[in-house]
Motif scaffolding. Structure first.
Motif, short mmCIF file in Angstrom:
data_model
loop_
_atom_site.label_atom_id
_atom_site.label_comp_id
_atom_site.label_asym_id
_atom_site.label_seq_id
_atom_site.Cartn_x
_atom_site.Cartn_y
_atom_site.Cartn_z
N PRO A 360 29.95 45.33 63.89
CA PRO A 360 31.40 45.11 63.94
C PRO A 360 31.86 43.68 64.17
N GLY A 361 32.28 42.72 63.42
CA GLY A 361 32.60 41.45 63.63
C GLY A 361 31.46 40.48 63.57
N LYS A 362 30.40 41.01 62.74
CA LYS A 362 29.15 40.22 62.64
C LYS A 362 28.92 40.36 61.18
N MET A 363 28.75 39.15 60.47
CA MET A 363 28.22 39.10 59.15
C MET A 363 27.58 37.71 58.83
N ILE A 364 26.75 38.09 57.66
CA ILE A 364 25.87 36.92 57.45
C ILE A 364 25.81 37.00 55.84
N VAL A 365 26.02 35.88 55.08
CA VAL A 365 26.01 35.55 53.55
C VAL A 365 25.10 34.48 53.31
N HIS A 366 24.56 35.08 52.30
CA HIS A 366 23.49 33.80 51.46
C HIS A 366 24.11 33.50 50.16
N GLU A 367 23.83 32.17 49.61
CA GLU A 367 24.40 32.00 48.61
C GLU A 367 23.46 30.90 47.79
N GLU A 368 23.33 31.13 46.46
CA GLU A 368 22.58 30.01 45.80
C GLU A 368 23.19 29.97 44.42
N ASP A 369 23.00 28.78 43.85
CA ASP A 369 23.69 28.46 42.55
C ASP A 369 22.64 28.34 41.31
N ILE A 370 23.01 29.06 40.28
CA ILE A 370 21.86 29.15 39.24
C ILE A 370 22.53 28.91 37.92
N VAL A 371 21.62 28.43 36.96
CA VAL A 371 22.05 28.42 35.46
C VAL A 371 21.10 29.29 34.97
N ILE A 372 21.94 29.97 33.74
CA ILE A 372 21.27 31.01 32.82
C ILE A 372 20.89 30.42 31.66
N MET A 373 19.53 30.74 31.42
CA MET A 373 18.76 30.02 30.26
C MET A 373 18.22 31.20 29.46
N ASP A 374 17.70 31.10 28.40
CA ASP A 374 17.01 32.21 27.67
C ASP A 374 16.28 33.02 28.05
N ASP A 375 15.38 32.66 29.32
CA ASP A 375 14.57 33.30 29.89
C ASP A 375 14.94 33.93 31.00
N GLY A 376 16.21 33.66 31.53
CA GLY A 376 16.71 34.34 32.80
C GLY A 376 17.32 33.10 33.73
N ALA A 377 17.56 33.29 34.98
CA ALA A 377 18.00 32.43 35.75
C ALA A 377 17.23 31.44 36.54
N HIS A 378 17.61 30.32 36.33
CA HIS A 378 16.95 28.98 37.07
C HIS A 378 17.76 28.52 38.05
N LEU A 379 17.10 28.09 39.31
CA LEU A 379 17.78 27.65 40.63
C LEU A 379 18.17 26.36 40.30
N LEU A 380 19.49 25.86 40.84
CA LEU A 380 19.80 24.79 40.89
C LEU A 380 19.82 24.08 42.10
N THR A 381 20.08 25.04 43.09
CA THR A 381 19.88 24.77 44.60
C THR A 381 18.37 25.02 44.88
#
Length: 392
Positions: A360-381
């Motif tokens: 209760p009242g305690k959260m954690i969030v993660h976030e990364e930025d990606i670009v989608i290419m023909d073979d899947g996701a590639h990290l930008l971060t």
């Protein structure tokens, strides 16, 4: 000494804008629209390359008309004509603004009425994650001056055009993602236990700008013992204390394009519950990155992350989604959420953003930025470490 990355060239060549116009006109034909007109800074900049700090003033409306055939037309206050003339746009029509009695309405009505008609429908920014930047009364007056034409929601057409990024756009986003990543990595050397949230943000924002960011308009920072109660407000004057989790989200820009990702830090040391939650969210992020591939839906990737969070003991997630589109706006469609059947395609730039309330009242969030290419996701971060970096 702050390491500097080489930024991509600012602005875009005329051929880039010509491709955007060609794509938009193809979409207008498919959507049975004779034109779309835009008023918001991001859309005007997308089609013309025009930018101004004058956006901070709400006094004057600005218009750009993208017809189904022919050239783009800028209908703008006289004060903006010299700079608009430096863009690739040739057809520039002006009026002496501000003029509350008729602030571009009659000129816009004449311009739109002269657009070649086939469908009798013109689109405007009337939908989600768009904003009509003109007085509502003026919009109604414009519509009243054009009884033979229906002004409809052009948002779906605009997002169809903007959702798939070009290589040049991706290069801009990659650069600002790397700049912000470098600054995040260096943050523990800039701050210490006893600093306030506000001090942390001031130092991090300055470091990002020193590394090459143009601006950092979005940087909420929140701290709390073992987790944070929310992720959208702050910073405050709260002092960082041993045992805190510090959450910082960042929307920095380069040449009109955003990054949007967060990092979490252990202040001194954190308890086992926070450590386990952080690891679970990191793993959910990893699953989301792997699942984001061309041909699958946004909802299907959401399900993968949501199931991982549920299995890890999540008791809630007040964010409402687990990621979104990214580009000239901090948040763009589509969303990783239940019911979003948007098909992921190469060229999309997305955020992967799982988070959970683990107590209760305690959260954690993660976030990364990606670009989608023909073979899947590639990290930008630069991927966050599995264990929280420590501020001592």
């Amino acid at each position: 000494m702050t390491a500097m990355r080489k930024p991509p060239q600012r602005g875009f060549c005329p051929s880039e804008f010509a491709l955007r116009l060609q794509k938009m006109q193809s979409i207008l034909q498919a959507e049975q629209l004779d034109a779309v007109f835009v008023t918001s800074p991001s859309n005007i900049r997308y089609f013309t390359g025009f930018d101004s700090q004058f956006w901070e003033s709400p006094t004057r409306p600005w218009f750009v008309v993208v017809p189904r055939e022919g050239s783009i037309i800028a209908v703008i206050p006289e004060i903006g004509a010299p700079e608009m003339a430096r863009t690739w746009v040739d057809d520039i029509r002006t009026w002496p603004s501000p003029c509350p009695e008729d602030d571009g309405v009659s000129l816009m009505a004449a311009t739109l009425s002269a657009v070649p008609r086939r469908f009798g429908r013109i689109g405007a920014e009337m939908g989600r994650e768009m904003a009509l930047r003109m007085p509502v009364a003026d919009f109604l007056a414009l519509r009243g001056r054009m009884p033979e034409t229906e002004i409809v929601d052009g948002t779906p057409a605009l997002w169809r055009a903007r959702m798939i990024k070009t290589e040049a756009e991706v290069a801009h986003i990659r650069f600002i993602c790397e700049v912000a990543s470098d600054a995040y990595i260096g943050l523990p050397d800039l701050v210490a236990i006893g600093d306030t949230e506000r001090t942390v943000v001031k130092r991090l924002r300055a470091d990002m700008c020193a590394r090459g960011a143009d601006n950092v308009p979005f940087m909420p920072a929140i701290s709390g013992p073992g987790g944070v109660p929310q992720i959208v407000c702050g910073p405050q004057d709260r002092v960082l204390t041993h045992g805190d989790v510090l959450f910082i989200d960042t929307g920095a820009t380069y040449d009109g394009y955003f990054c949007d990702f967060d990092r979490v830090y252990a202040v001194g040391a954190i308890d086992d519950a926070a450590r386990r939650a952080n690891e679970a969210i990191w793993e959910a992020t990893e699953l989301g990155i792997r699942a984001a591939r061309p041909g699958v839906t946004m909802e299907s990737v959401w399900k993968v992350m949501a199931q991982a969070l549920q299995d890890a003991g999540s008791i809630g997630n007040n964010v409402g989604r687990l990621g979104h589109g990214l580009g000239m706006q901090l948040t763009e469609p589509p969303s990783f959420r239940a019911g979003d059947e948007t098909i992921i395609q190469p060229g999309m730039v997305l955020t992967i953003e799982p988070g959970m309330e683990y107590a209760p009242g305690k959260m954690i969030v993660h976030e990364e930025d990606i670009v989608i290419m023909d073979d899947g996701a590639h990290l930008l971060t630069i991927r966050a470490p599995k264990e929280m970096p420590v501020i001592s």
